[in-house]
Design a protein around this motif. Structure first.
Motif, short mmCIF file in Angstrom:
data_model
loop_
_atom_site.label_atom_id
_atom_site.label_comp_id
_atom_site.label_asym_id
_atom_site.label_seq_id
_atom_site.Cartn_x
_atom_site.Cartn_y
_atom_site.Cartn_z
N GLY A 10 -25.12 6.13 12.38
CA GLY A 10 -24.14 5.50 11.50
C GLY A 10 -23.71 4.11 11.94
O GLY A 10 -23.12 3.37 11.17
N ASP A 11 -24.01 3.74 13.18
CA ASP A 11 -23.67 2.41 13.69
C ASP A 11 -24.74 1.37 13.42
O ASP A 11 -24.61 0.21 13.80
CB ASP A 11 -23.41 2.47 15.21
N SER A 12 -25.80 1.76 12.75
CA SER A 12 -26.92 0.85 12.47
C SER A 12 -26.47 -0.30 11.58
O SER A 12 -25.77 -0.11 10.59
CB SER A 12 -28.06 1.61 11.79
N ILE A 13 -26.90 -1.51 11.92
CA ILE A 13 -26.62 -2.70 11.11
C ILE A 13 -27.57 -2.73 9.92
O ILE A 13 -27.23 -3.22 8.86
CB ILE A 13 -26.76 -3.98 11.96
N GLY A 14 -28.77 -2.21 10.08
CA GLY A 14 -29.75 -2.21 9.01
C GLY A 14 -30.94 -1.34 9.35
O GLY A 14 -31.20 -1.05 10.52
N GLN A 36 -24.00 -12.79 21.74
CA GLN A 36 -24.81 -13.28 22.86
C GLN A 36 -26.23 -12.79 22.76
O GLN A 36 -26.50 -11.69 22.27
CB GLN A 36 -24.21 -12.82 24.19
N GLU A 37 -27.15 -13.61 23.26
CA GLU A 37 -28.57 -13.26 23.24
C GLU A 37 -28.80 -11.95 24.01
O GLU A 37 -28.22 -11.72 25.06
CB GLU A 37 -29.39 -14.38 23.87
N GLY A 38 -29.64 -11.10 23.45
CA GLY A 38 -29.96 -9.83 24.08
C GLY A 38 -29.02 -8.69 23.72
O GLY A 38 -29.22 -7.57 24.14
N HIS A 39 -27.98 -8.99 22.92
CA HIS A 39 -27.02 -7.94 22.58
C HIS A 39 -27.30 -7.30 21.23
O HIS A 39 -26.65 -6.34 20.85
CB HIS A 39 -25.61 -8.50 22.60
N VAL A 40 -28.27 -7.84 20.49
CA VAL A 40 -28.69 -7.23 19.23
C VAL A 40 -30.08 -6.64 19.49
O VAL A 40 -30.98 -7.32 19.97
CB VAL A 40 -28.74 -8.27 18.08
N LEU A 41 -30.23 -5.35 19.20
CA LEU A 41 -31.47 -4.66 19.51
C LEU A 41 -32.18 -4.19 18.26
O LEU A 41 -31.56 -3.65 17.35
CB LEU A 41 -31.18 -3.43 20.39
N VAL A 42 -33.49 -4.42 18.23
CA VAL A 42 -34.33 -3.83 17.19
C VAL A 42 -34.96 -2.60 17.83
O VAL A 42 -35.61 -2.70 18.89
CB VAL A 42 -35.42 -4.81 16.71
N VAL A 43 -34.73 -1.44 17.24
CA VAL A 43 -35.20 -0.19 17.84
C VAL A 43 -36.08 0.56 16.86
O VAL A 43 -35.94 0.44 15.65
CB VAL A 43 -34.02 0.70 18.29
N LYS A 44 -36.98 1.34 17.42
CA LYS A 44 -37.87 2.17 16.63
C LYS A 44 -37.47 3.61 16.85
O LYS A 44 -37.38 4.07 17.98
CB LYS A 44 -39.31 1.94 17.09
N HIS A 49 -41.39 5.58 12.19
CA HIS A 49 -41.64 5.07 10.84
C HIS A 49 -40.79 3.84 10.53
O HIS A 49 -41.27 2.93 9.87
CB HIS A 49 -41.37 6.14 9.79
N ASP A 50 -39.55 3.83 10.93
CA ASP A 50 -38.62 2.76 10.58
C ASP A 50 -38.10 2.05 11.81
O ASP A 50 -38.19 2.56 12.93
CB ASP A 50 -37.43 3.33 9.81
N PHE A 51 -37.53 0.88 11.56
CA PHE A 51 -36.87 0.10 12.61
C PHE A 51 -35.42 -0.06 12.22
O PHE A 51 -35.09 -0.29 11.05
CB PHE A 51 -37.53 -1.28 12.75
N ASP A 52 -34.53 0.07 13.19
CA ASP A 52 -33.10 -0.11 12.97
C ASP A 52 -32.61 -1.23 13.86
O ASP A 52 -33.23 -1.58 14.87
CB ASP A 52 -32.33 1.17 13.32
N ILE A 53 -31.47 -1.79 13.48
CA ILE A 53 -30.82 -2.83 14.28
C ILE A 53 -29.48 -2.28 14.76
O ILE A 53 -28.71 -1.74 13.96
CB ILE A 53 -30.60 -4.11 13.45
N PHE A 54 -29.22 -2.43 16.04
CA PHE A 54 -27.95 -1.99 16.63
C PHE A 54 -27.42 -3.06 17.55
O PHE A 54 -28.18 -3.87 18.10
CB PHE A 54 -28.15 -0.72 17.48
#
Length: 78
Positions: A10-14, A36-44, A49-54
Motif C-alpha cells: 500500500g506504500d507503493s508510489i506506482g 535525496q539520491e538513492g532514496h527512491v527504489l524501483v523494485v521487482k 511481472h511488475d515493478f513498483d516504486i517505493f
C-alpha cells in the motif's frame, strides 16, 4: 544489485509493467519532491511481472503479521 527488501504494498508510489517507465517515473518523483539520491527504489516483486516504486524510508524492518510486508527485489536505487 539483487537485494531482498520488505515493503507494505500500500506504500507503493506506482506500479508499472515496463522497467524503463518505472525508472523514469522514479527519477521524476525524486526531482519533483527533492528526495535525496538513492532514496527512491524501483523494485521487482517476487512474482517477477511488475515493478513498483517505493521510498527507502518505507521499508518494513520487522516482517511480522502486524506489518504485513511483502518481499521485493531491489532493481535500481534512484
Amino acid at each position: 544489485m539483487d537485494n531482498l527488501i520488505f515493503f507494505n504494498p500500500g506504500d507503493s508510489i506506482g506500479n508499472f509493467h515496463d522497467y524503463d517507465e518505472a525508472v523514469r517515473t522514479a527519477q521524476i518523483y525524486r526531482d519533483k519532491n527533492q528526495v535525496q539520491e538513492g532514496h527512491v527504489l524501483v523494485v521487482k516483486g517476487v512474482d517477477n511481472h511488475d515493478f513498483d516504486i517505493f521510498l527507502a524510508d518505507n521499508e518494513v524492518t520487522h516482517n511480522n503479521e502486524k506489518d504485513a510486508g511483502q518481499a521485493y527485489h531491489v532493481s535500481k536505487e534512484v
